[in-house]
Design a protein around this motif. Sequence first.
Motif, PDB file in Angstrom:
ATOM      1  N   THR A   1     -40.892  77.245   2.844  1.00 48.11           N
ATOM      2  CA  THR A   1     -41.509  77.178   1.398  1.00 48.11           C
ATOM      3  C   THR A   1     -40.927  78.076   0.464  1.00 48.11           C
ATOM      4  O   THR A   1     -41.196  78.839  -0.388  1.00 48.11           O
ATOM      5  N   PRO A   2     -39.473  77.871   0.370  1.00 49.45           N
ATOM      6  CA  PRO A   2     -38.634  78.721  -0.477  1.00 49.45           C
ATOM      7  C   PRO A   2     -39.041  78.306  -1.886  1.00 49.45           C
ATOM      8  O   PRO A   2     -38.768  79.324  -2.929  1.00 49.45           O
ATOM      9  N   ALA A   3     -39.072  77.158  -2.491  1.00 51.26           N
ATOM     10  CA  ALA A   3     -39.302  76.812  -3.709  1.00 51.26           C
ATOM     11  C   ALA A   3     -40.612  77.551  -4.338  1.00 51.26           C
ATOM     12  O   ALA A   3     -40.378  78.000  -5.551  1.00 51.26           O
ATOM     13  N   CYS A   4     -41.311  77.539  -3.551  1.00 53.79           N
ATOM     14  CA  CYS A   4     -42.869  77.768  -4.109  1.00 53.79           C
ATOM     15  C   CYS A   4     -42.554  79.682  -4.349  1.00 53.79           C
ATOM     16  O   CYS A   4     -43.047  80.059  -5.337  1.00 53.79           O
ATOM     17  N   ALA A   5     -41.919  80.110  -3.405  1.00 55.13           N
ATOM     18  CA  ALA A   5     -41.579  81.549  -3.412  1.00 55.13           C
ATOM     19  C   ALA A   5     -40.698  81.764  -4.815  1.00 55.13           C
ATOM     20  O   ALA A   5     -40.942  82.841  -5.392  1.00 55.13           O
ATOM     21  N   THR A   6     -39.847  81.095  -4.994  1.00 55.33           N
ATOM     22  CA  THR A   6     -39.009  81.212  -6.075  1.00 55.33           C
ATOM     23  C   THR A   6     -39.659  81.009  -7.348  1.00 55.33           C
ATOM     24  O   THR A   6     -39.379  82.020  -8.435  1.00 55.33           O
ATOM     25  N   LEU A   7     -40.331  80.162  -7.405  1.00 57.64           N
ATOM     26  CA  LEU A   7     -41.353  79.870  -8.667  1.00 57.64           C
ATOM     27  C   LEU A   7     -42.241  81.122  -9.024  1.00 57.64           C
ATOM     28  O   LEU A   7     -42.290  81.684 -10.272  1.00 57.64           O
TER      29      LEU A   7
ATOM     30  N   ALA B   1     -49.160  73.990  -7.829  1.00 55.49           N
ATOM     31  CA  ALA B   1     -49.805  73.248  -6.983  1.00 55.49           C
ATOM     32  C   ALA B   1     -49.079  71.876  -6.343  1.00 55.49           C
ATOM     33  O   ALA B   1     -49.095  71.721  -5.230  1.00 55.49           O
ATOM     34  N   GLN B   2     -48.445  71.098  -7.397  1.00 57.53           N
ATOM     35  CA  GLN B   2     -47.862  69.958  -7.302  1.00 57.53           C
ATOM     36  C   GLN B   2     -46.556  70.281  -6.349  1.00 57.53           C
ATOM     37  O   GLN B   2     -46.328  69.774  -5.488  1.00 57.53           O
ATOM     38  N   LEU B   3     -46.034  71.288  -6.605  1.00 62.79           N
ATOM     39  CA  LEU B   3     -44.417  72.050  -5.968  1.00 62.79           C
ATOM     40  C   LEU B   3     -45.248  72.157  -4.651  1.00 62.79           C
ATOM     41  O   LEU B   3     -44.423  71.700  -3.584  1.00 62.79           O
ATOM     42  N   MET B   4     -46.064  72.913  -4.454  1.00 56.76           N
ATOM     43  CA  MET B   4     -46.797  73.244  -3.012  1.00 56.76           C
ATOM     44  C   MET B   4     -47.194  71.820  -2.227  1.00 56.76           C
ATOM     45  O   MET B   4     -46.638  72.154  -0.999  1.00 56.76           O
TER      46      MET B   4
END
Length: 497
Positions: free
Chosen positions: A182-188, A88-91
């Motif tokens: 939103t690449p980081a959310c997808a990666t996580l 959630a924080q990353l998003m």
Amino acid sequence: MTTPKDCLNYINGQWLPARSKATLESRNPADWRQLVATFPRSEAADVDAAVEAARKAYSTWRLVPAPARADFIYRVGELLLERKEELAQLMSREMGKAIAEARGDVQEGIDCALYYAGEGRRLFGQTTTSEMPNKFAMTVRMPIGVCALITPWNFPLAIPCWKALPALVCGNTVILKPAGDTPACATLLVQIFHDAGLSKGVINLVHGFGSEVGKALVEHPGIDLVSFTGSSETGAEIGATCGRTHKRVCLELGGKNAQIVMEDGDLELALEGAVWGAFGTTGQRCTATSRLILHRDIKDKFTAMLLERTAKLRLGAGIDPNTDLGPLVNVAQLQRVSGYLEVAHVEGSKVLIGGKIANDGDLKHGFFFQPTILDNVTPNMSIAREEIFGPVVSLIKVNSFEEAIKVVNDTPYGLSSSVYTRDVNRAFQAMRDIEAGITYINGPTIGAEVHLPFGGVKQTGNGHREAGSAALDVFTEWKSVYVDFSGRLQRAQIDNH
Ligand code: NDP
């Protein structure tokens, strides 16, 4: 400031850069100076590798019993729950939504995992009678093959889960191409699938531009199905390519959702719904309330209530728990929304509040737009017909319930809709006559739950539904099976007449 992530593609169980080694950046829309992540700018060669891995994995994954496939899905749900706050924080940093909403987005992924884990022990077909003696007939769901999942940035976790989880439990393998915002959310998320123990090639992740890597995926002959959520323009292009190349395609596109408030409605409740529906996720939901259709008897009173409430909304970084509205996701969205305000002016509507980019103080490095209410809007104006995808709501006055329904239906879209009334007859008429995939009675246009079908009519989609058991119809084909145990040739329609 948190350290930026170096995101990679995930192909055949390995984390890899793009073959070209080129990278792109993901930045915080609340403060553009903050780098959130770098990610690969993949090309057709990376897509080829992902398709090859997914095709190979399909030959074994489809034979894994569905309850065993579901065990992985359940594990994904557990891991999402464990890492809910981190996600959630990353998003919130990566795409700007208010932290409480970001937690809701992750929760939707968890709900989805639990729902589709259960589906592994259902996937029901039918058994039926045969017209012949000593013959048995049934239907079974068959997986389709390799699915390309192309997803937007507004629900960076929930939408990939909506697509990947039913696809996988049905026995397909997948390649996810997430939005460039939103690449980081997808990666996580994909890291979680990896940690859940999925075998290599069952899920793959390819980052990059939609116009490059997305297009290459849709055109690839090794892809059997494309599931897409995003703009009508891109959806039309993908639909055309899939038509030409005979791929199954599921399109979830735009909306121009309306909330009706009748003179007999509970105005306080309707106000809560209108504020949440119009300004939640900064209006960047395909189900956002973009039109408020107000009966003439309550129009002035309700408008005054709405103005008072809107004036109190706090803009800010989504990560701040006091924020009501985060930024728009990127500069293109900011320009798009500003552009619609110019159109609103030319078309003769009146700005009651907002209407401008917000860049005072702490907001100056982000993509903020004031929550905006437009009055004197008529159904023929483009601001009443086209998807704005920002914190802008148009007020339309009507003289009767029949006129309200007519106005709701007077757009090319048909996703979500809502009516506030205490009259049960009107409620049932609305359920019957509104042309939309979703109708809420005494609730806002947003708030879908994962076990019900999600999707719309008219130009909102192409007839498919996501979520619930309806998603199984997207990710499987029916096979009819006849078992003749008579020991002789029985000719249907001939030998029994
Ligand atoms: P797009 O439809 O362009 O993007 C959605 C996804 O499709 C992204 O992953 C994108 O990649 C990818 N994509 C883009 N072009 C292609 C292509 N030619 N072939 C295959 N994939 C492609 O939407 P935008 O993000 O540009 O937003 C524009 C508008 O779309 C918004 O203002 C809103 O009106 C609407 N929208 C609607 C959504 C909904 O929920 N219905 C969600 C998001 C947007 P990339 O990010 O790399 O471009």
